[in-house]
Design a protein around this motif. Structure first.
Motif, PDB file in Angstrom:
ATOM      1  N   ALA A  36       0.849  -1.201   0.000  1.00 46.37           N
ATOM      2  CA  ALA A  36       0.000   0.000   0.000  1.00 46.37           C
ATOM      3  C   ALA A  36       0.886   1.254   0.000  1.00 46.37           C
ATOM      4  O   ALA A  36       0.616   2.224  -0.711  1.00 46.37           O
ATOM      5  N   ARG A  39       2.459   1.812  -3.397  1.00 48.41           N
ATOM      6  CA  ARG A  39       1.493   2.361  -4.351  1.00 48.41           C
ATOM      7  C   ARG A  39       1.311   3.864  -4.100  1.00 48.41           C
ATOM      8  O   ARG A  39       1.277   4.663  -5.029  1.00 48.41           O
ATOM      9  N   ASN A  77      -5.637   3.694  10.619  1.00 50.28           N
ATOM     10  CA  ASN A  77      -5.187   2.311  10.452  1.00 50.28           C
ATOM     11  C   ASN A  77      -3.686   2.257  10.778  1.00 50.28           C
ATOM     12  O   ASN A  77      -3.110   3.249  11.243  1.00 50.28           O
ATOM     13  N   GLY A  78      -3.071   1.095  10.519  1.00 48.64           N
ATOM     14  CA  GLY A  78      -1.663   0.934  10.884  1.00 48.64           C
ATOM     15  C   GLY A  78      -0.765   1.960  10.200  1.00 48.64           C
ATOM     16  O   GLY A  78       0.023   2.658  10.861  1.00 48.64           O
ATOM     17  N   TYR A 104      -8.368  -2.768   8.579  1.00 46.53           N
ATOM     18  CA  TYR A 104      -8.817  -3.673   7.520  1.00 46.53           C
ATOM     19  C   TYR A 104      -8.442  -5.107   7.911  1.00 46.53           C
ATOM     20  O   TYR A 104      -9.261  -6.008   7.855  1.00 46.53           O
ATOM     21  N   TYR A 105      -7.183  -5.293   8.305  1.00 47.72           N
ATOM     22  CA  TYR A 105      -6.728  -6.617   8.758  1.00 47.72           C
ATOM     23  C   TYR A 105      -6.682  -6.576  10.282  1.00 47.72           C
ATOM     24  O   TYR A 105      -5.629  -6.326  10.874  1.00 47.72           O
ATOM     25  N   ARG A 110      -2.722  -6.188  17.047  1.00 49.87           N
ATOM     26  CA  ARG A 110      -2.433  -4.956  16.291  1.00 49.87           C
ATOM     27  C   ARG A 110      -3.211  -3.780  16.876  1.00 49.87           C
ATOM     28  O   ARG A 110      -2.670  -2.697  17.031  1.00 49.87           O
ATOM     29  N   ASP A 201      -6.235  10.005   0.132  1.00 51.65           N
ATOM     30  CA  ASP A 201      -5.693   8.904  -0.669  1.00 51.65           C
ATOM     31  C   ASP A 201      -4.918   9.497  -1.838  1.00 51.65           C
ATOM     32  O   ASP A 201      -5.463  10.317  -2.591  1.00 51.65           O
ATOM     33  N   LEU A 202      -3.671   9.073  -1.989  1.00 52.69           N
ATOM     34  CA  LEU A 202      -2.849   9.593  -3.086  1.00 52.69           C
ATOM     35  C   LEU A 202      -3.321   9.105  -4.446  1.00 52.69           C
ATOM     36  O   LEU A 202      -2.949   9.670  -5.467  1.00 52.69           O
ATOM     37  N   ASN A 203      -4.127   8.069  -4.457  1.00 53.65           N
ATOM     38  CA  ASN A 203      -4.607   7.510  -5.728  1.00 53.65           C
ATOM     39  C   ASN A 203      -6.007   8.050  -6.055  1.00 53.65           C
ATOM     40  O   ASN A 203      -6.994   7.619  -5.459  1.00 53.65           O
ATOM     41  N   ASP A 218      -3.734  13.530  -1.574  1.00 52.20           N
ATOM     42  CA  ASP A 218      -2.480  14.058  -1.019  1.00 52.20           C
ATOM     43  C   ASP A 218      -1.902  13.020  -0.055  1.00 52.20           C
ATOM     44  O   ASP A 218      -2.602  12.103   0.389  1.00 52.20           O
ATOM     45  N   GLU A 219      -0.651  13.213   0.284  1.00 53.50           N
ATOM     46  CA  GLU A 219       0.013  12.323   1.241  1.00 53.50           C
ATOM     47  C   GLU A 219      -0.560  12.604   2.642  1.00 53.50           C
ATOM     48  O   GLU A 219      -0.844  13.755   2.987  1.00 53.50           O
ATOM     49  N   VAL A 220      -0.739  11.568   3.434  1.00 57.00           N
ATOM     50  CA  VAL A 220      -1.474  11.707   4.697  1.00 57.00           C
ATOM     51  C   VAL A 220      -0.869  12.752   5.646  1.00 57.00           C
ATOM     52  O   VAL A 220      -1.605  13.547   6.244  1.00 57.00           O
TER      53      VAL A 220
HETATM   54  O1  PTJ Z   1      -3.812  -1.267   8.914  1.00 58.78           O
HETATM   55  P1  PTJ Z   1      -4.886  -1.966   8.109  1.00 58.78           P
HETATM   56  O2  PTJ Z   1      -5.086  -3.398   8.528  1.00 58.78           O
HETATM   57  O3  PTJ Z   1      -6.200  -1.204   8.139  1.00 58.78           O
HETATM   58  O4  PTJ Z   1      -4.415  -2.023   6.574  1.00 58.78           O
HETATM   59  C1  PTJ Z   1      -4.046  -0.843   5.948  1.00 58.78           C
HETATM   60  C2  PTJ Z   1      -3.754  -1.036   4.435  1.00 58.78           C
HETATM   61  C3  PTJ Z   1      -3.253   0.314   3.938  1.00 58.78           C
HETATM   62  C4  PTJ Z   1      -2.697  -2.100   4.239  1.00 58.78           C
HETATM   63  C5  PTJ Z   1      -5.059  -1.449   3.733  1.00 58.78           C
HETATM   64  O5  PTJ Z   1      -6.072  -0.518   4.004  1.00 58.78           O
HETATM   65  C6  PTJ Z   1      -4.861  -1.571   2.228  1.00 58.78           C
HETATM   66  O6  PTJ Z   1      -4.519  -2.622   1.699  1.00 58.78           O
HETATM   67  O7  PTJ Z   1      -5.061  -0.444   1.541  1.00 58.78           O
HETATM   68  P2  PTJ Z   1      -5.014  -0.336  -0.051  1.00 58.78           P
HETATM   69  O8  PTJ Z   1      -6.209  -1.002  -0.649  1.00 58.78           O
HETATM   70  O9  PTJ Z   1      -3.661  -0.715  -0.572  1.00 58.78           O
HETATM   71  O10 PTJ Z   1      -5.209   1.213  -0.235  1.00 58.78           O
HETATM   72  C7  PTJ Z   1      -4.334   2.144   0.281  1.00 58.78           C
HETATM   73  C8  PTJ Z   1      -4.470   3.432  -0.531  1.00 58.78           C
HETATM   74  O11 PTJ Z   1      -3.773   4.450   0.165  1.00 58.78           O
HETATM   75  C9  PTJ Z   1      -3.863   3.345  -1.928  1.00 58.78           C
HETATM   76  O12 PTJ Z   1      -4.756   3.919  -2.868  1.00 58.78           O
HETATM   77  C10 PTJ Z   1      -2.558   4.171  -1.842  1.00 58.78           C
HETATM   78  O13 PTJ Z   1      -2.304   4.875  -3.025  1.00 58.78           O
HETATM   79  C11 PTJ Z   1      -2.905   5.129  -0.718  1.00 58.78           C
HETATM   80  N1  PTJ Z   1      -1.732   5.530   0.080  1.00 58.78           N
HETATM   81  C12 PTJ Z   1      -0.669   4.783   0.438  1.00 58.78           C
HETATM   82  N2  PTJ Z   1       0.183   5.485   1.208  1.00 58.78           N
HETATM   83  C13 PTJ Z   1      -0.378   6.707   1.378  1.00 58.78           C
HETATM   84  C14 PTJ Z   1      -1.599   6.745   0.648  1.00 58.78           C
HETATM   85  N3  PTJ Z   1      -2.385   7.823   0.635  1.00 58.78           N
HETATM   86  C15 PTJ Z   1      -1.972   8.906   1.343  1.00 58.78           C
HETATM   87  N4  PTJ Z   1      -0.813   8.947   2.035  1.00 58.78           N
HETATM   88  C16 PTJ Z   1       0.007   7.867   2.089  1.00 58.78           C
HETATM   89  N5  PTJ Z   1       1.156   7.917   2.803  1.00 58.78           N
END
Ligand code: PTJ
Length: 262
Positions: A36, A39, A77-78, A104-105, A110, A201-203, A218-220
């Motif tokens: 994540a 990405r 989240n984490g 999510y997990y 945790r 969300d950056l995406n 934007d970045e968190v």
């Molecule tokens: O801690 P948990 O169990 O809730 O799990 C957290 C993750 C992030 C692993 C889980 O929610 C996950 O798998 O997320 P996704 O589906 O990969 O989505 C994360 C989104 O956040 C993606 O669209 C990334 O582009 C975006 N992202 C990642 N890092 C950052 C971000 N957005 C803003 N700032 C960031 N630093």
């Protein structure tokens, strides 16, 4: 951990990676947390690693809606706790709202580990400088931030599995939830319950980005900082008729323009 020299051009990015690696080693992050994060990094490159104009507008809208909300909650989240937990707490102190760990997990280890880390961060933040322009007792406001998520007693209707577990006091009764790095299903379920959801969300193409009431692309850490600064410098901001789809299109145009100029 490797010492990163001050002069390293990628210092910020490497420090973020280190936080994610440390969090993983301590068992605080999901196994896919690095995927994540990677990405997110890729999208941040495409955005020029800056808060774009459209993200700035979304930040102002988020600040206005957080101010107008009756019962806002910051869901973390984490990844968010490791990258920007202290910033989330500063924001919560200014808003006078709770921070809820919602994963999510989900596992009890945790959740408890992240709550313990948030407690440490809360003490550090309370002993640190207050945001410029903040009026009130900073230490008291920070220590007054309630940390939720350890004893879920409510389910998000329309969402399957452990992800739906939350607290009634927090997400269950919130009218607005600020959720960085959100998953699309949960965002959709919260919106279907009539809640406003502000996603960071950056995406801009993710399901959560599309489902949210307001998406800050934007970045968190930057987004939290931006909302905080807006709240203290412009406390009377008023929500607008926000067109989220159009704001997301604007962020894609900004990516294209950035790529053309580089
Ligand atoms: O801690 P948990 O169990 O809730 O799990 C957290 C993750 C992030 C692993 C889980 O929610 C996950 O798998 O997320 P996704 O589906 O990969 O989505 C994360 C989104 O956040 C993606 O669209 C990334 O582009 C975006 N992202 C990642 N890092 C950052 C971000 N957005 C803003 N700032 C960031 N630093």
């Amino acid at each position: 951990m490797v010492e990163i020299p001050e002069s390293h051009p990628r210092k910020r990015s490497l420090l973020s990676r280190q936080k994610i690696v440390e969090g993983s080693l301590r068992g605080l992050l999901a196994e896919s947390a690095m995927i994540a994060h990677g990405r997110g990094e890729a999208f941040d490159y495409l955005l020029g690693e800056r808060t774009t104009e459209s993200a700035g507008s979304a930040i102002r809208e988020a600040a206005a809606r957080l101010t107008a909300a009756n019962h806002p909650v910051i869901s973390v989240n984490g990844n968010t706790v490791l990258l920007a937990g202290k910033r989330a707490l500063r924001l919560a102190a200014v808003l006078g709202c709770a921070v809820e760990v919602n994963l999510y997990y989900r596992s009890p280890e945790r959740v408890n580990g992240l709550l313990a880390l948030l407690e440490e961060q809360r003490t550090l933040v309370s002993n640190g400088d207050e945001p410029q322009g903040f009026e009130g007792d900073w230490r008291k406001s920070v220590m007054g931030v309630t940390l939720l998520g350890g004893s879920p007693n409510f389910r998000i209707e329309g969402l399957e599995g452990p992800r739906s577990q939350c607290t009634e006091e927090g997400i269950g009764s919130a009218d607005l939830i600020l959720v960085p790095l959100e998953d699309g299903d949960r965002c959709e379920a919260l919106v279907n319950l009539g809640k406003q959801v502000v996603v960071i969300d950056l995406n801009p193409l993710s399901r959560s980005s599309k489902m949210a009431t307001v998406t800050i692309v934007d970045e968190v850490s930057r987004a939290f900082e931006g909302i905080l600064s807006e709240l203290v410098t412009n406390p009377n901001c008023i929500p607008t008729e926000w067109d989220n789809a159009s704001a997301l299109r604007e962020s894609l145009v900004e990516i294209a323009e950035y790529l053309e100029s580089n």
